[in-house]
Scaffold this active site. Structure first.
Site, PDB file in Angstrom:
ATOM      1  N   ASP A 271      39.947  29.049  51.638  1.00 43.28           N
ATOM      2  CA  ASP A 271      39.652  30.479  51.685  1.00 43.28           C
ATOM      3  C   ASP A 271      38.280  30.727  52.334  1.00 43.28           C
ATOM      4  O   ASP A 271      37.262  30.228  51.840  1.00 43.28           O
ATOM      5  CB  ASP A 271      39.682  30.986  50.224  1.00 43.28           C
ATOM      6  CG  ASP A 271      39.722  32.485  50.121  1.00 43.28           C
ATOM      7  OD1 ASP A 271      39.492  33.156  51.129  1.00 43.28           O
ATOM      8  OD2 ASP A 271      39.969  32.973  49.005  1.00 43.28           O
ATOM      9  N   GLY A 310      44.022  37.044  57.919  1.00 44.97           N
ATOM     10  CA  GLY A 310      44.676  37.442  59.164  1.00 44.97           C
ATOM     11  C   GLY A 310      43.712  37.753  60.290  1.00 44.97           C
ATOM     12  O   GLY A 310      44.084  38.399  61.274  1.00 44.97           O
ATOM     13  N   GLU A 312      41.180  37.029  63.573  1.00 46.94           N
ATOM     14  CA  GLU A 312      41.197  36.175  64.769  1.00 46.94           C
ATOM     15  C   GLU A 312      42.614  35.730  65.158  1.00 46.94           C
ATOM     16  O   GLU A 312      42.808  34.605  65.622  1.00 46.94           O
ATOM     17  CB  GLU A 312      40.315  34.928  64.563  1.00 46.94           C
ATOM     18  CG  GLU A 312      38.848  35.226  64.413  1.00 46.94           C
ATOM     19  CD  GLU A 312      38.216  35.753  65.691  1.00 46.94           C
ATOM     20  OE1 GLU A 312      38.319  35.074  66.728  1.00 46.94           O
ATOM     21  OE2 GLU A 312      37.628  36.838  65.635  1.00 46.94           O
ATOM     22  N   ASP A 331      43.820  40.940  50.379  1.00 46.87           N
ATOM     23  CA  ASP A 331      44.497  40.607  49.121  1.00 46.87           C
ATOM     24  C   ASP A 331      45.514  41.672  48.704  1.00 46.87           C
ATOM     25  O   ASP A 331      45.236  42.869  48.780  1.00 46.87           O
ATOM     26  CB  ASP A 331      43.468  40.482  47.991  1.00 46.87           C
ATOM     27  CG  ASP A 331      42.618  39.243  48.148  1.00 46.87           C
ATOM     28  OD1 ASP A 331      42.698  38.582  49.207  1.00 46.87           O
ATOM     29  OD2 ASP A 331      41.870  38.920  47.210  1.00 46.87           O
TER      30      ASP A 331
HETATM   31  C1  GLA Z   1      40.221  35.694  47.882  1.00 45.94           C
HETATM   32  C2  GLA Z   1      41.672  35.336  48.163  1.00 45.94           C
HETATM   33  C3  GLA Z   1      42.473  35.486  46.885  1.00 45.94           C
HETATM   34  C4  GLA Z   1      41.892  34.579  45.806  1.00 45.94           C
HETATM   35  C5  GLA Z   1      40.418  34.896  45.588  1.00 45.94           C
HETATM   36  C6  GLA Z   1      39.763  33.895  44.674  1.00 45.94           C
HETATM   37  O1  GLA Z   1      40.066  37.034  47.556  1.00 45.94           O
HETATM   38  O2  GLA Z   1      42.206  36.132  49.183  1.00 45.94           O
HETATM   39  O3  GLA Z   1      43.840  35.163  47.111  1.00 45.94           O
HETATM   40  O4  GLA Z   1      42.063  33.244  46.199  1.00 45.94           O
HETATM   41  O5  GLA Z   1      39.711  34.889  46.823  1.00 45.94           O
HETATM   42  O6  GLA Z   1      38.399  34.112  44.536  1.00 45.94           O
END
Ligand code: GLA
Length: 513
Positions: A271, A310, A312, A331
């Protein structure tokens, strides 16, 4: 004599200026402050200030990003500033107010729920500053990472984040694995048990990542999950910190991959989070490639899930960096608007999904309580039509039978897992109703009739819109009933926010075997 006069004059000037210089530089420098989190942990903020008279400039460093300080002002021991932060597509101004008392700084910060939180802190040590703003190690030159051969159909499993957020621990994971065996989820094809953010501890003297106290022994946990016939996933960030402010993999990518492999990890969600403090968005491909190489070098089959919302055009290079799936949006949240908005954003990305490499519209919210069963059925249906990874995001230890019936519908799952691996497309949008269709390996098509309206409405599709004609065999995949041969097209009254999912074929399916 002239020399003495000069020295005395200089001393006088310094003595006169000194208070001004000291006062003017009071807040300049790096600060670190913490506030207690509801889950018992600590939230951390760092800020780098430059004071010029009563003007304050600098950076506010949140776990996942640095924000430029605006309108910074100092008045005696008090100071204030604001930052602009993006929430989804909306920019919001957040105002901070602080006080310096001796060497202690107090900062009143806006809280996510609309209230305020009080952070208390001090000047950061050189080590803390270096950890937060590390030197940029240039990412390696681009080269294709060979396909790992995994995820020939979209990954299926469960992920802790949507329901548990920071409250996930060893016990939750074991109980979830047990539940998946007992409640039919494993049998329905859900295989991965994925631990999201907040498992991370600190690094030992050799730089090896440790778990925190919620996960006493990751290897033992992985063994347990494997003993249930399931696989286990983990989470990290290419930045110094994860989105929840835990230890990221920056500067330790190969070492972390080796540790995950030694623990027996089968899936990594990687992430972006704080990586934006070190890299430009244009570095993303190389940064993700670095972990793709590191995972490959372990020799262990590890599904690689890219999470950078999503940006680049990740779908264009996701496979090149060894990615098996990549998030296409920000998210999801447990609301109809969020879910249906994300589904719509998958339009146009169809060409990039294929066996081994999938667009990921984010994890499921089914069963988390923010939508009705009708809305969850639409959510699940659209994810199946989109060839999306099916990662349940609810508490499987006490999921209701109606939630399980939805998640475990074998004929909807068969659409998601179809071996052709072609993502569905929007066939039509007619006001507040729409039709999505997906081509399947046996020549049949899955068709979803969706009503976005807040009242029931008729949704129709003609066979010609699917490139078909004549009379087709139709099966309803939610009632699991054959509807016989139907000529010309199909139409149905669909409840508000509801869906009808059918599979249409020209001729009888050939008997298997
Ligand atoms: C980001 C991700 C989520 C989750 C959180 C965890 O927001 O997009 O899916 O993994 O971090 O902190």
């Amino acid at each position: 004599m002239r020399r003495t006069v000069f020295v005395v004059t200089l001393a006088l000037i310094v003595a006169l200026l000194c208070p001004i210089v000291v006062w003017a530089a009071d807040l300049s420098g790096d600060w670190i402050a913490t506030a207690p989190r509801p889950d018992g942990g600590q939230s951390q903020l760092m800020f780098r200030l430059t004071q010029d008279g009563t003007r304050l400039t600098g950076i506010l460093s949140l776990p996942s990003r640095d924000l430029a300080i605006q309108d910074g002002q100092v008045s005696g021991a008090d100071f204030s500033f604001s930052v602009q932060a993006m929430f989804g597509d909306n920019a919001r101004t957040l105002r901070y107010a602080g006080t310096l008392s001796g060497t202690t700084v107090t900062l009143i910060a806006p809280a996510p729920n609309g209230g305020t939180r009080t952070f208390t802190g001090r000047r950061a040590t050189a080590a803390e500053s270096a950890a937060n703003w590390p030197e940029r190690v240039p990412p390696p030159a681009l080269h294709p990472v060979p396909d790992n051969g995994l995820a020939r159909t979209p990954p299926m499993g469960w992920n802790s984040w949507n329901h548990f957020h920071g409250q996930v621990d060893d016990k939750t994971i074991r109980e979830t694995a047990d539940a998946m065996v007992a409640n039919g989820m494993r049998a329905a094809g859900y295989l991965y048990v994925n631990i999201d953010d907040t498992w991370e501890g600190t690094r030992d003297a050799q730089g090896n990542i440790q778990t925190n106290s919620k996960f006493p022994d990751m290897k033992a946990l992985a063994d347990y999950v494997h003993s249930k016939g399931l696989k286990i996933g983990i989470y990290s960030s290419p930045g110094t910190k994860t989105c929840a402010g835990f230890e990221g993999s920056y500067g330790h990518e190969e070492q972390d991959a080796r540790i995950y492999a030694a623990w027996g990890i089968d899936y990594l969600k990687y992430d972006w989070c704080s990586a934006g403090k070190i890299y430009q968005d244009s570095d993303m491909q190389a940064v993700y490639q670095k972990m793709g190489d590191a995972l490959r070098a372990t020799g262990r089959p590890i599904v690689y899930s890219l999470c950078q919302y999503g940006r680049e055009q990740v779908w264009e290079w996701g496979p090149e960096v060894g990615g098996n799936l990549w998030r296409t949006t920000g998210d999801i949240s447990d609301h109809w608007k969020s879910m249906i908005g994300i589904a719509g954003k998958q339009e146009g990305l169809e060409q990039w999904s294929k066996p081994g490499h999938w667009n990921d519209p984010d994890m499921l919210e089914v069963g988390n309580g923010g939508m009705s069963d009708t809305e969850y059925r639409t959510h699940f249906t659209l994810w199946c039509i989109l060839a999306a990874p099916l990662l349940a995001g609810n508490d499987l230890r006490n999921a209701s039978r109606s939630t399980l019936d939805l998640l475990e519908n074998p004929e909807a799952i068969a659409i998601d897992q179809d071996s052709l691996g072609r993502q569905g497309r929007r066939v039509s949008q007619n006001g507040k109703t729409m039709v999505w269709a997906r081509q399947l390996a046996d020549g049949s098509q899955a068709v979803a009739l969706v009503n976005e309206d807040d009242k029931p409405g008729t949704v129709a599709v003609s066979w010609s819109q699917l490139g078909l004609r004549g009379s087709l065999l139709v099966r309803d995949l939610w009632t699991l009933r054959d509807l016989g041969r139907i000529a010309g097209g199909f139409s149905r009254e669909v409840p508000s926010h509801g869906v009808v999912l059918i599979r249409v074929r020209v001729s009888e399916a050939k008997p298997r075997g």
